[in-house]
Scaffold this motif. Structure first.
Motif, PDB file in Angstrom:
ATOM      1  N   ILE A 151      -4.266   1.339 -14.928  1.00 34.13           N
ATOM      2  CA  ILE A 151      -4.710   1.429 -13.551  1.00 34.13           C
ATOM      3  C   ILE A 151      -3.581   1.170 -12.585  1.00 34.13           C
ATOM      4  O   ILE A 151      -2.569   0.592 -12.912  1.00 34.13           O
ATOM      5  CB  ILE A 151      -5.868   0.441 -13.264  1.00 34.13           C
ATOM      6  N   GLY A 152      -3.799   1.599 -11.326  1.00 35.04           N
ATOM      7  CA  GLY A 152      -2.845   1.284 -10.278  1.00 35.04           C
ATOM      8  C   GLY A 152      -3.178  -0.056  -9.666  1.00 35.04           C
ATOM      9  O   GLY A 152      -4.301  -0.520  -9.760  1.00 35.04           O
ATOM     10  N   GLU A 153      -2.206  -0.698  -9.001  1.00 29.81           N
ATOM     11  CA  GLU A 153      -2.369  -2.042  -8.474  1.00 29.81           C
ATOM     12  C   GLU A 153      -2.100  -2.054  -6.982  1.00 29.81           C
ATOM     13  O   GLU A 153      -1.305  -1.299  -6.498  1.00 29.81           O
ATOM     14  CB  GLU A 153      -1.403  -2.981  -9.202  1.00 29.81           C
ATOM     15  N   LEU A 154      -2.821  -2.930  -6.241  1.00 30.37           N
ATOM     16  CA  LEU A 154      -2.611  -2.981  -4.802  1.00 30.37           C
ATOM     17  C   LEU A 154      -2.169  -4.359  -4.359  1.00 30.37           C
ATOM     18  O   LEU A 154      -1.002  -4.610  -4.197  1.00 30.37           O
ATOM     19  CB  LEU A 154      -3.896  -2.570  -4.079  1.00 30.37           C
TER      20      LEU A 154
ATOM     21  N   LEU B 125       5.761  -8.760  -1.361  1.00 31.00           N
ATOM     22  CA  LEU B 125       5.968  -9.162  -2.745  1.00 31.00           C
ATOM     23  C   LEU B 125       6.034  -7.962  -3.674  1.00 31.00           C
ATOM     24  O   LEU B 125       5.027  -7.323  -3.966  1.00 31.00           O
ATOM     25  CB  LEU B 125       4.847 -10.102  -3.196  1.00 31.00           C
ATOM     26  N   SER B 126       7.221  -7.654  -4.132  1.00 29.82           N
ATOM     27  CA  SER B 126       7.417  -6.604  -5.129  1.00 29.82           C
ATOM     28  C   SER B 126       7.211  -7.197  -6.510  1.00 29.82           C
ATOM     29  O   SER B 126       7.155  -8.412  -6.690  1.00 29.82           O
ATOM     30  CB  SER B 126       8.826  -6.023  -5.020  1.00 29.82           C
ATOM     31  N   TYR B 127       7.149  -6.343  -7.536  1.00 35.25           N
ATOM     32  CA  TYR B 127       7.019  -6.842  -8.901  1.00 35.25           C
ATOM     33  C   TYR B 127       8.225  -7.690  -9.302  1.00 35.25           C
ATOM     34  O   TYR B 127       8.087  -8.686 -10.000  1.00 35.25           O
ATOM     35  CB  TYR B 127       6.851  -5.678  -9.878  1.00 35.25           C
ATOM     36  N   VAL B 128       9.416  -7.284  -8.827  1.00 31.78           N
ATOM     37  CA  VAL B 128      10.610  -8.077  -9.124  1.00 31.78           C
ATOM     38  C   VAL B 128      10.475  -9.468  -8.519  1.00 31.78           C
ATOM     39  O   VAL B 128      10.806 -10.484  -9.149  1.00 31.78           O
ATOM     40  CB  VAL B 128      11.876  -7.381  -8.585  1.00 31.78           C
ATOM     41  N   MET B 129       9.957  -9.544  -7.297  1.00 31.89           N
ATOM     42  CA  MET B 129       9.801 -10.845  -6.657  1.00 31.89           C
ATOM     43  C   MET B 129       8.797 -11.710  -7.401  1.00 31.89           C
ATOM     44  O   MET B 129       9.001 -12.924  -7.554  1.00 31.89           O
ATOM     45  CB  MET B 129       9.378 -10.685  -5.194  1.00 31.89           C
TER      46      MET B 129
ATOM     47  N   ASN C   5       1.316  -8.000  -0.549  1.00 35.61           N
ATOM     48  CA  ASN C   5       1.824  -7.146  -1.622  1.00 35.61           C
ATOM     49  C   ASN C   5       2.567  -5.918  -1.098  1.00 35.61           C
ATOM     50  O   ASN C   5       2.138  -5.281  -0.142  1.00 35.61           O
ATOM     51  CB  ASN C   5       0.667  -6.678  -2.502  1.00 35.61           C
ATOM     52  N   ASP C   6       3.678  -5.600  -1.723  1.00 32.01           N
ATOM     53  CA  ASP C   6       4.448  -4.410  -1.380  1.00 32.01           C
ATOM     54  C   ASP C   6       3.649  -3.171  -1.762  1.00 32.01           C
ATOM     55  O   ASP C   6       3.202  -3.035  -2.906  1.00 32.01           O
ATOM     56  CB  ASP C   6       5.778  -4.427  -2.145  1.00 32.01           C
ATOM     57  N   LEU C   7       3.464  -2.253  -0.827  1.00 29.82           N
ATOM     58  CA  LEU C   7       2.673  -1.054  -1.100  1.00 29.82           C
ATOM     59  C   LEU C   7       3.305  -0.169  -2.171  1.00 29.82           C
ATOM     60  O   LEU C   7       2.620   0.635  -2.798  1.00 29.82           O
ATOM     61  CB  LEU C   7       2.470  -0.250   0.186  1.00 29.82           C
ATOM     62  N   ASN C   8       4.599  -0.324  -2.394  1.00 31.96           N
ATOM     63  CA  ASN C   8       5.232   0.447  -3.465  1.00 31.96           C
ATOM     64  C   ASN C   8       4.700   0.057  -4.832  1.00 31.96           C
ATOM     65  O   ASN C   8       4.858   0.809  -5.798  1.00 31.96           O
ATOM     66  CB  ASN C   8       6.753   0.251  -3.428  1.00 31.96           C
ATOM     67  N   ASN C   9       4.046  -1.103  -4.926  1.00 30.92           N
ATOM     68  CA  ASN C   9       3.437  -1.509  -6.190  1.00 30.92           C
ATOM     69  C   ASN C   9       2.317  -0.566  -6.612  1.00 30.92           C
ATOM     70  O   ASN C   9       1.902  -0.566  -7.774  1.00 30.92           O
ATOM     71  CB  ASN C   9       2.884  -2.931  -6.094  1.00 30.92           C
ATOM     72  N   LEU C  10       1.845   0.241  -5.651  1.00 30.33           N
ATOM     73  CA  LEU C  10       0.786   1.199  -5.977  1.00 30.33           C
ATOM     74  C   LEU C  10       1.229   2.211  -7.025  1.00 30.33           C
ATOM     75  O   LEU C  10       0.409   2.798  -7.734  1.00 30.33           O
ATOM     76  CB  LEU C  10       0.339   1.944  -4.714  1.00 30.33           C
ATOM     77  N   THR C  11       2.526   2.426  -7.109  1.00 32.49           N
ATOM     78  CA  THR C  11       3.024   3.419  -8.057  1.00 32.49           C
ATOM     79  C   THR C  11       3.192   2.847  -9.456  1.00 32.49           C
ATOM     80  O   THR C  11       3.472   3.590 -10.386  1.00 32.49           O
ATOM     81  CB  THR C  11       4.377   3.979  -7.589  1.00 32.49           C
TER      82      THR C  11
END
Length: 296
Positions: A20-23, A72-76, A108-114
């Protein structure tokens, strides 16, 4: 409102892959945890998205993506876990979390949607992140230097003290995004501010000023922005001179009676969040959000 063909195809493909995608929720990799107990002298450079320093018995973790409002990105997320783990084991007396720039964190960083993860990995990572705050052994203090949204707000319920500038605001727009409360807020917020006020914030997206957040019990104290850093850090340096072991044992006594419930709440929230990600409401909200972002 219906999903665009591209968004629908993306969702259908992901569902077939059992992923799934994450928000908004926090995702981290447990594999990235460092086993080192002591901070090196060049901690500022060992992290991509954080600045971590230890001075005068205080470990300071600074969210350092000011150009992204400290989203907050995944790296963060990975690095926050690593930094907290090391801070819990170093020789400092207290740990402080703050933000660089005008924002504490924009959520949450919206780029996490990808990003795509399997259900089980999502559950493991989300619970792992929240557990770091639940189990953190030392006094954990948030210095909220500006607006905070989403997970950056709900996780504050697991801190021991929260100081805020009068320019800070607090908002948890989960339902608006087709999501659910997380970060143990479904348990901590009703205790902190009472069930009715907690529901107004978590269900109906009530945005709090710093003064309101203090009145509701979420924030410990509010300071004028012009003197915020000076006043807060004067206090923190005094706290850092207190007996370390007494602080740790005192926190254990206070937090101990809630730990089991907090972990159970985190698990339950994660289970429900994973389910909601499969709903049409979330897919629609996600598509709308991405469409708005593409127009910016």
């Amino acid at each position: 409102m219906s999903l665009s063909k591209k968004a629908k195809d993306c969702w259908d493909t992901n569902l077939k892959k059992d992923s799934i995608g994450e928000l908004v929720p926090c995702l981290v990799s447990s594999e990235s945890l460092s086993q080192k107990k002591d901070f090196s002298s060049d901690n500022k450079s060992k992290f991509q998205t954080l600045e971590v320093t230890t001075n005068e018995n205080i470990t300071k973790i600074t969210l350092n993506r000011p150009e992204k409002k400290n989203a907050l990105s995944y790296v963060m997320y990975d690095e926050i876990i690593q930094a907290l783990k090391e801070a819990g084991e170093d020789e400092s007396t207290i740990t402080v979390v703050t933000g660089n720039g005008d924002y504490f964190s924009n959520g949450n960083d919206l780029n996490n949607l990808t990003e795509i993860k399997t259900f089980e990995k999502l559950k493991e990572d989300m619970n792992g992140f929240v557990s770091m705050f639940i189990d953190f052994p030392k006094p954990l203090i948030a210095v909220v230097n500006g607006p905070a949204l989403g997970i950056a707000v709900t996780i504050l319920g697991l801190f021991d003290t929260i100081y805020a500038t009068d320019r800070a605001t607090f908002q948890t727009p989960f339902v608006q995004l087709g999501l659910l409360p997380e970060g143990c807020s479904s348990y901590t917020f009703p205790i902190i501010m009472g069930p009715n006020k907690a529901k107004e914030m978590l269900l109906f997206n009530k945005k709090l000023t710093a003064v309101e957040a203090c009145k509701w019990g979420l924030v410990t104290e509010v300071f004028p922005h012009s003197t915020f850093q000076k006043e807060v850090w004067t206090r923190l340096k005094a706290y850092a001179k207190l007996p370390k072991n007494c602080l740790v044992l005192s926190k254990q006594l206070i937090r101990g009676m809630h730990k089991e419930k907090l972990h159970a709440t985190s698990t339950q929230e994660v289970e429900q969040i994973v389910k909601i990600w499969l709903s049409e409401e979330f897919k629609t909200a996600t598509a709308c959000l991405l469409k708005k972002k593409s127009k910016l």
